[in-house]
Design an enzyme around this catalytic site. Structure first.
Site, PDB file in Angstrom:
ATOM      1  N   ASN A  83     -32.496  34.278 -70.131  1.00 39.66           N
ATOM      2  CA  ASN A  83     -31.141  34.753 -69.817  1.00 39.66           C
ATOM      3  C   ASN A  83     -30.394  33.697 -69.004  1.00 39.66           C
ATOM      4  OD1 ASN A  83     -31.410  37.162 -71.141  1.00 39.66           O
ATOM      5  ND2 ASN A  83     -31.782  38.379 -69.288  1.00 39.66           N
ATOM      6  N   ARG A 133     -23.860  38.762 -73.785  1.00 38.76           N
ATOM      7  CA  ARG A 133     -24.879  37.914 -74.423  1.00 38.76           C
ATOM      8  C   ARG A 133     -25.364  38.490 -75.744  1.00 38.76           C
ATOM      9  NH1 ARG A 133     -26.701  39.607 -69.496  1.00 38.76           N
ATOM     10  NH2 ARG A 133     -28.556  40.915 -69.339  1.00 38.76           N
ATOM     11  N   ASP A 148     -30.908  47.489 -77.321  1.00 41.24           N
ATOM     12  CA  ASP A 148     -31.520  46.699 -76.251  1.00 41.24           C
ATOM     13  C   ASP A 148     -32.702  47.459 -75.615  1.00 41.24           C
ATOM     14  OD1 ASP A 148     -31.817  45.048 -73.866  1.00 41.24           O
ATOM     15  OD2 ASP A 148     -29.745  44.402 -74.160  1.00 41.24           O
ATOM     16  N   ASP A 157     -31.374  49.798 -72.503  1.00 41.10           N
ATOM     17  CA  ASP A 157     -31.890  48.791 -71.572  1.00 41.10           C
ATOM     18  C   ASP A 157     -31.523  49.120 -70.128  1.00 41.10           C
ATOM     19  OD1 ASP A 157     -33.137  46.068 -71.175  1.00 41.10           O
ATOM     20  OD2 ASP A 157     -31.160  45.718 -70.299  1.00 41.10           O
ATOM     21  N   THR A 171     -33.343  39.371 -72.815  1.00 36.68           N
ATOM     22  CA  THR A 171     -32.268  39.813 -73.698  1.00 36.68           C
ATOM     23  C   THR A 171     -31.629  38.684 -74.500  1.00 36.68           C
ATOM     24  OG1 THR A 171     -31.783  41.723 -72.352  1.00 36.68           O
ATOM     25  CG2 THR A 171     -29.954  40.867 -73.658  1.00 36.68           C
ATOM     26  N   ASP A 203     -33.989  43.573 -79.058  1.00 34.80           N
ATOM     27  CA  ASP A 203     -34.097  42.209 -78.539  1.00 34.80           C
ATOM     28  C   ASP A 203     -35.421  41.968 -77.809  1.00 34.80           C
ATOM     29  OD1 ASP A 203     -33.266  44.062 -76.613  1.00 34.80           O
ATOM     30  OD2 ASP A 203     -32.198  42.549 -75.442  1.00 34.80           O
ATOM     31  N   HIS A 204     -36.093  43.032 -77.441  1.00 36.33           N
ATOM     32  CA  HIS A 204     -37.404  42.972 -76.772  1.00 36.33           C
ATOM     33  C   HIS A 204     -37.861  44.404 -76.593  1.00 36.33           C
ATOM     34  CE1 HIS A 204     -35.165  44.233 -73.249  1.00 36.33           C
ATOM     35  NE2 HIS A 204     -34.337  43.227 -73.470  1.00 36.33           N
ATOM     36  N   HIS A 230     -38.828  44.045 -68.474  1.00 41.46           N
ATOM     37  CA  HIS A 230     -39.539  43.443 -69.603  1.00 41.46           C
ATOM     38  C   HIS A 230     -39.593  41.962 -69.310  1.00 41.46           C
ATOM     39  CE1 HIS A 230     -35.461  42.274 -70.729  1.00 41.46           C
ATOM     40  NE2 HIS A 230     -35.126  43.483 -70.312  1.00 41.46           N
TER      41      HIS A 230
HETATM   42 ZN   LIG Z   1     -32.383  43.236 -73.428  1.00 41.01          ZN
END
Ligand SMILES: [Zn+2]
Length: 563
Positions: free
Chosen positions: A115, A178, A55, A307, A94, A352-353, A494
């Protein structure tokens, strides 16, 4: 600075010891000598796919630390490397990001547009739905939700593998619900994530005996205090205290992950959390004999500590340096455990980013115009001001992230009046790059061009879903951090349309697979077709946004027909 080098603890190994996992055999350490059979188009299918999402592991972090890696990330960096992978869409959060990785689809098609998103017809007062929630479960709310894969509109790799062969095993373990859910999909055999109690899963489901054991070991690790890590010489240059705007005495940059016992928030924002997830994944693989049967199995691992550390302390401090080196060690231990089994496994790792640093440190490091969001851009405040001025019913505006929704209580005429007031107001704001309406996005096609050439409209379109997106979407200017005031655990983020949040590494490794590097832009939606081809899994390619990436250097091709 510490003079004597202290061998850092490997959390995966520490927990694996408690779980009686078979250890890595020294003689089976990564060895690319002449005995390793080269992978060709004729090589049998791998027995185990290991999908890892880290993450917030941006392409920038991978580039910055690549030369420092000696463990698991060094191994992956010697494989097939796409340093410019793209989470191509605009809403770089995410849940949307994880939804692209094993579905081959942009969030526009996975339905995971943020999200959170809003359903103005929902009975709940805040109208907010969590991305991985089943809002039809009695008692669920946006704050205390019943986790579910219901909002994910497309199948995942695991779902397709199980459709083809119900004996194929699919297990998903992550630091966050998630992440576990969006990658695990609808049909995983086991799916779990970290919680203050160790591990947890869907409401009403119970953990398997081995997951319970892992959960108890993790709970014990959470309960014990930690003295903090020693800073290695590699991280010394990052060890600078950065005062936070508007928070007297608040600093980041010099943390070591020391924490009290039973502090779950501090635990999950430390390298120990990734070690816990990796140890649980290794324990589940061993107990289920994944990779040892007739079918190819899928082990999904979501590592969330990077993250939490990025949000809590930014990307360029001693904290992230310690985390990057720890992640490399933890992954090295995890792979050594897999090596010891002799299973032919393939690893794919992405994020995821991306992410970027907090404005306070950015301003010190050559980005003088880095800013925090103007608090006036709060959707509730804007809605209130506009409703009062125009005499419209309240609440007028709902929003979170970039998506803004107008109240359904408005007549069509009131709606138009409201938009005519709000849109020019927002577009004139110095921190706003663009405001785009749902009507504009609805007629914009999904881009087929390389993701590094996408326009702002292309990016926003790829995370626009007519049933779930806002009535209009705001894109902030580059270098505007959407956190008006830094809080504890939340100083950087982010989510923007800019490449620092879109670019992620995409790494593939398998024993005997010749490494190469392809620096041109590829996308995380390419991962599903790439992995499906390796196991001869047919795909309905007209319903897939990605394409198969050929992992065999030279004239051979790992993308079989139909991918
Ligand atoms: Zn994330």
């Amino acid at each position: 600075m510490e003079k004597t080098p202290v061998k850092p603890k490997i959390w995966t190994a520490a927990l694996a010891g408690l779980l009686c996992l078979s250890g890595p055999a020294a003689s089976l350490a990564q060895d690319s000598g002449p005995l390793v059979q080269k992978v060709t188009a004729a090589t049998p299918q791998p027995k185990l796919i290991v999908m890892i999402a880290v993450d917030q592991f941006s392409a920038d972090l991978f580039a910055e630390y690549r030369s420092h890696f000696t463990g698991g990330l060094a191994r992956l960096a010697s494989g097939v490397v796409f340093p410019s992978g793209y989470q191509a869409h605009g809403a770089t959060e995410t849940c949307p990001g994880h939804s692209t990785i094993l579905t081959g689809n942009h969030p526009a098609h996975t339905g995971i547009v943020g999200n959170n998103f809003f359903d103005l017809s929902a009975a709940r007062e805040d109208k907010r739905l969590y991305c991985a929630e089943d809002e039809t479960v009695p008692g669920t709310s946006s704050k205390d939700y019943a986790p579910s894969a219901k909002h994910l509109l497309v199948p995942t790799l695991g779902d397709l593998m199980k459709d083809r062969d119900p004996k194929a095993q699919v297990v998903s373990v992550s630091g966050k619900d998630r992440s576990a859910i969006m990658m695990g999909g609808h049909k995983a055999d086991e799916l779990m994530w970290l919680a203050p109690t160790g591990l947890t899963s869907y409401r009403g489901s119970s953990l398997s005996p081995v997951a319970q054991q892992a959960s108890a070991a993790i709970a014990a690790a959470i309960a014990a205090p930690e003295p903090g890590l020693t800073l290695p010489a590699d991280c010394a240059a990052h060890d600078i205290a950065i005062p936070l705007d508007g928070r007297k005495g608040g600093i980041v940059g010099t943390g070591r992950f020391a924490r009290d016992g039973a502090d779950f928030r501090a635990f999950r924002a430390s390298p120990q959390a990734d070690g816990a997830v990796l140890a649980a994944a290794a324990a589940l693989r061993q107990a289920r004999k994944m990779g040892e049967g007739g079918s190819t199995d899928l082990l999904i691992v979501g590592l969330s500590a990077t993250d939490y550390i990025g949000h809590g302390t930014g990307t360029e401090g001693a904290e992230m340096c310690l985390q990057m080196l720890a992640l490399d060690r933890e992954l090295g231990d995890f792979f050594a455990r897999l090596d010891a089994t002799g299973i032919d496994y393939v690893v794919a790792l992405t994020a995821d980013h991306g992410g970027h640093d907090l404005p306070e440190r950015n301003r010190q490091n050559g980005w003088p115009d880095a800013q925090r969001l103007d608090p006036a851009l709060d959707p509730e405040k804007i809605g209130k001001a506009v409703a009062e001025k125009l005499g419209l019913p309240e609440p007028l505006l709902y929003g979170d992230g970039g998506d803004y929704y107008l109240s359904r209580a408005l007549t069509p005429a009131q709606r138009k009046t409201a938009l005519d007031e709000i849109l020019p107001r927002l577009r004139a704001h110095p921190q706003i790059e663009a405001v785009v309406t749902a009507d504009q996005l609805a007629v914009h096609p999904i881009s087929k061009r390389p993701a590094d050439t996408w326009t702002l409209m292309d990016k926003l379109r790829a995370s626009y879903n007519p049933a779930r997106s806002g009535d209009f979407i705001i894109a902030l200017k580059p270098r505007v951090t959407p956190i008006p005031e830094p809080g504890i655990g939340y100083v950087a983020t982010h989510g923007s349309v800019w490449d620092y949040d879109r670019r992620v590494p995409m790494l593939f490794w398998r024993k005997g697979l010749a490494g190469f590097e392809q620096p041109n832009a590829v996308m995380t939606v390419d991962i599903l077709p790439t992995l499906a081809a390796l196991i001869g899994l047919p795909l309905d390619t007209k319903n897939i946004d990605g394409r198969c990436l050929d992992l065999l250097s030279g004239p051979e091709d790992s993308c079989r027909s139909g991918h």
